[in-house]
Write a protein that holds these residues in place. Structure first.
Motif, PDB file in Angstrom:
ATOM      1  N   ASP B  22       0.670  -1.237  -0.086  1.00  0.00           N
ATOM      2  CA  ASP B  22      -0.063  -0.044   0.036  1.00  0.00           C
ATOM      3  C   ASP B  22       0.801   1.373  -0.008  1.00  0.00           C
ATOM      4  O   ASP B  22       0.443   2.533   0.310  1.00  0.00           O
ATOM      5  N   ASP B  23       2.174   1.231  -0.190  1.00  0.00           N
ATOM      6  CA  ASP B  23       2.985   2.524  -0.077  1.00  0.00           C
ATOM      7  C   ASP B  23       2.671   3.287  -1.434  1.00  0.00           C
ATOM      8  O   ASP B  23       2.745   2.797  -2.645  1.00  0.00           O
ATOM      9  N   GLY B  24       2.400   4.408  -1.228  1.00  0.00           N
ATOM     10  CA  GLY B  24       2.321   5.296  -2.402  1.00  0.00           C
ATOM     11  C   GLY B  24       3.885   5.746  -2.694  1.00  0.00           C
ATOM     12  O   GLY B  24       4.780   5.816  -2.062  1.00  0.00           O
ATOM     13  N   ASP B  26       4.342   9.143  -2.883  1.00  0.00           N
ATOM     14  CA  ASP B  26       4.507  10.354  -2.382  1.00  0.00           C
ATOM     15  C   ASP B  26       4.638  10.551  -0.889  1.00  0.00           C
ATOM     16  O   ASP B  26       4.423  11.577  -0.202  1.00  0.00           O
TER      17      ASP B  26
END
Lengths: 133, 133
Positions: B22-24, B26
């Protein structure tokens, strides 16, 4: 259980209790067989004399057997696995360990990696009192 | 690249480059967020003062993030992974690390394991000059 003295220089610590899918009940576990293969290959070539081979029960990576831990003073160490219990694997591990022992801080240039260790890394661990930058 | 000095006592070394699904793009990587959570939980309770928190890029276990390495002088160390980058994970890791630091040789009785570390072990590594019996 507890700890016992072992070589304090560059070493391959082989998990002696690792199993492989083809392990039968009636012969030594794959880990013990890989430890034997490491000792045999080491004894066959004096250029491996600077790397000790140790055995230790269970490195806690049972699903990734056969597993070894590579270490040397002041260098980043590695946990590597998914090895067959054979001479080819033992030779690749020892060739990598020899390059690791000769490296500045434990990082072996990729061009020097034996094919037999590629894809076999599970983790790296920094030496005591240090971390990688 | 290379090595830099770090705490030489009991420590949690958090991989700061681990990603979670779930790492974006930004915001900081999950590993860096877990390192921050470890520092925040550590600072919240003096009973964690004996365990240092360090960050280090890439522990080579990228498919198992978030990953940490637990170590203490003369004790078996551990690589643990598959952690969320949150306070609950940080607290479980630090509770385990505190018990590890207080143990004879790095083995924490299972009855003392925080639930949050069960199933999170990737490997164990013996301390320099020693192997487990």
């Amino acid at each position: 259980m507890g700890l016992r003295p072992a070589a304090d220089g560059p070493s391959v610590v082989a998990c002696t209790t690792c199993r492989r899918a083809d392990d039968g009940a009636d012969h030594p576990r794959a880990g013990a067989r890989l430890a034997d293969a490491l000792r045999a290959v080491r004894a066959s070539d004096p250029s491996y004399a600077g790397v000790a081979v140790e055995g230790m029960p269970c490195l806690f990576a049972c699903s990734e057997g056969c597993v070894v831990h590579l270490r040397a003073p002041g260098k980043v160490g590695y946990v590597m696995g998914r090895f067959e219990a054979d001479e080819d694997a033992a030779r690749a591990i020892l060739n990598y360990a020899r390059a690791h022992a000769a490296s500045d801080w434990g990082q072996v240039p990729f061009r020097e990696w034996p094919d037999g260790v590629k894809g076999h890394f599970i983790a790296r661990v920094p030496p005591p009192g240090l971390v990688a930058e």
